[in-house]
Each structure stands twice: as C-alpha cells, then as structure tokens.
Write a protein that holds these residues in place. Structure first.
Motif, PDB file in Angstrom:
ATOM      1  N   ARG A  21       0.831  -1.216   0.000  1.00 47.14           N
ATOM      2  CA  ARG A  21       0.000   0.000   0.000  1.00 47.14           C
ATOM      3  C   ARG A  21       0.856   1.253   0.000  1.00 47.14           C
ATOM      4  O   ARG A  21       0.519   2.246  -0.654  1.00 47.14           O
ATOM      5  N   GLU A  22       1.964   1.225   0.720  1.00 44.83           N
ATOM      6  CA  GLU A  22       2.864   2.382   0.715  1.00 44.83           C
ATOM      7  C   GLU A  22       3.417   2.628  -0.683  1.00 44.83           C
ATOM      8  O   GLU A  22       3.541   3.777  -1.117  1.00 44.83           O
ATOM      9  N   GLN A  23       3.731   1.554  -1.394  1.00 44.47           N
ATOM     10  CA  GLN A  23       4.231   1.687  -2.762  1.00 44.47           C
ATOM     11  C   GLN A  23       3.145   2.242  -3.683  1.00 44.47           C
ATOM     12  O   GLN A  23       3.415   3.076  -4.542  1.00 44.47           O
ATOM     13  N   GLN A  24       1.909   1.793  -3.504  1.00 42.73           N
ATOM     14  CA  GLN A  24       0.797   2.296  -4.319  1.00 42.73           C
ATOM     15  C   GLN A  24       0.593   3.790  -4.076  1.00 42.73           C
ATOM     16  O   GLN A  24       0.327   4.548  -5.008  1.00 42.73           O
ATOM     17  N   ILE A  25       0.717   4.210  -2.835  1.00 39.60           N
ATOM     18  CA  ILE A  25       0.578   5.629  -2.507  1.00 39.60           C
ATOM     19  C   ILE A  25       1.703   6.424  -3.154  1.00 39.60           C
ATOM     20  O   ILE A  25       1.478   7.500  -3.717  1.00 39.60           O
ATOM     21  N   ALA A  26       2.918   5.911  -3.097  1.00 39.04           N
ATOM     22  CA  ALA A  26       4.058   6.611  -3.698  1.00 39.04           C
ATOM     23  C   ALA A  26       3.861   6.772  -5.201  1.00 39.04           C
ATOM     24  O   ALA A  26       4.155   7.836  -5.769  1.00 39.04           O
ATOM     25  N   VAL A  27       3.346   5.745  -5.857  1.00 40.19           N
ATOM     26  CA  VAL A  27       3.093   5.822  -7.303  1.00 40.19           C
ATOM     27  C   VAL A  27       2.014   6.865  -7.582  1.00 40.19           C
ATOM     28  O   VAL A  27       2.126   7.674  -8.506  1.00 40.19           O
ATOM     29  N   ALA A  28       0.956   6.865  -6.791  1.00 42.72           N
ATOM     30  CA  ALA A  28      -0.127   7.833  -6.983  1.00 42.72           C
ATOM     31  C   ALA A  28       0.365   9.262  -6.759  1.00 42.72           C
ATOM     32  O   ALA A  28       0.016  10.173  -7.511  1.00 42.72           O
ATOM     33  N   GLU A  29       1.175   9.466  -5.737  1.00 43.47           N
ATOM     34  CA  GLU A  29       1.691  10.804  -5.450  1.00 43.47           C
ATOM     35  C   GLU A  29       2.633  11.285  -6.544  1.00 43.47           C
ATOM     36  O   GLU A  29       2.724  12.481  -6.820  1.00 43.47           O
TER      37      GLU A  29
END
Length: 62
Positions: A21-29
């Motif tokens: 989930r942290e990686q998904q957030i980083a990609v979205a940001e």
C-alpha cells in the motif's frame, strides 16, 4: 517476544500488505510531481545536413 511477532505468518502478511500500500501511494503521489524531460541532439537532420544555425545568435544592440 519480538522474534515470535516477526516470525508469525499473519504478521509477515500484514507487513507485506502495508508495504504494498505504501508503494501504491508513492506511485499515486508521483503523478502530482513536476515532470522533467530532456534529450540530446546531434545538430544534424535525418538527411545529414546541419540543422538550424550552427552559430549562436545574440540580440543586436544599437
């Protein structure tokens, strides 16, 4: 006690989901960050002739 918590499969799975989930957030940001593009040219067009004016031009002052 710490070794037991780190070893337990449910804890390991939860940590893996959290990391995902942290990686998904980083990609979205990253979509909101400025993008930089660049390249390098040879100064020649595709038929072997110089492209544009090879000498720099400066504004004329009177």
């Amino acid at each position: 006690m710490r070794q037991v918590v780190e070893w337990h499969p449910a804890v390991t799975e939860a940590v893996g989901r959290l990391n995902a989930r942290e990686q998904q957030i980083a990609v979205a940001e990253a979509g909101y960050l400025p993008q930089i593009e660049g390249g390098i040219g040879t100064g020649y067009n595709n038929i072997g002739e110089p492209a544009g004016d090879p000498e720099p031009t400066f504004p004329h002052r009177r």
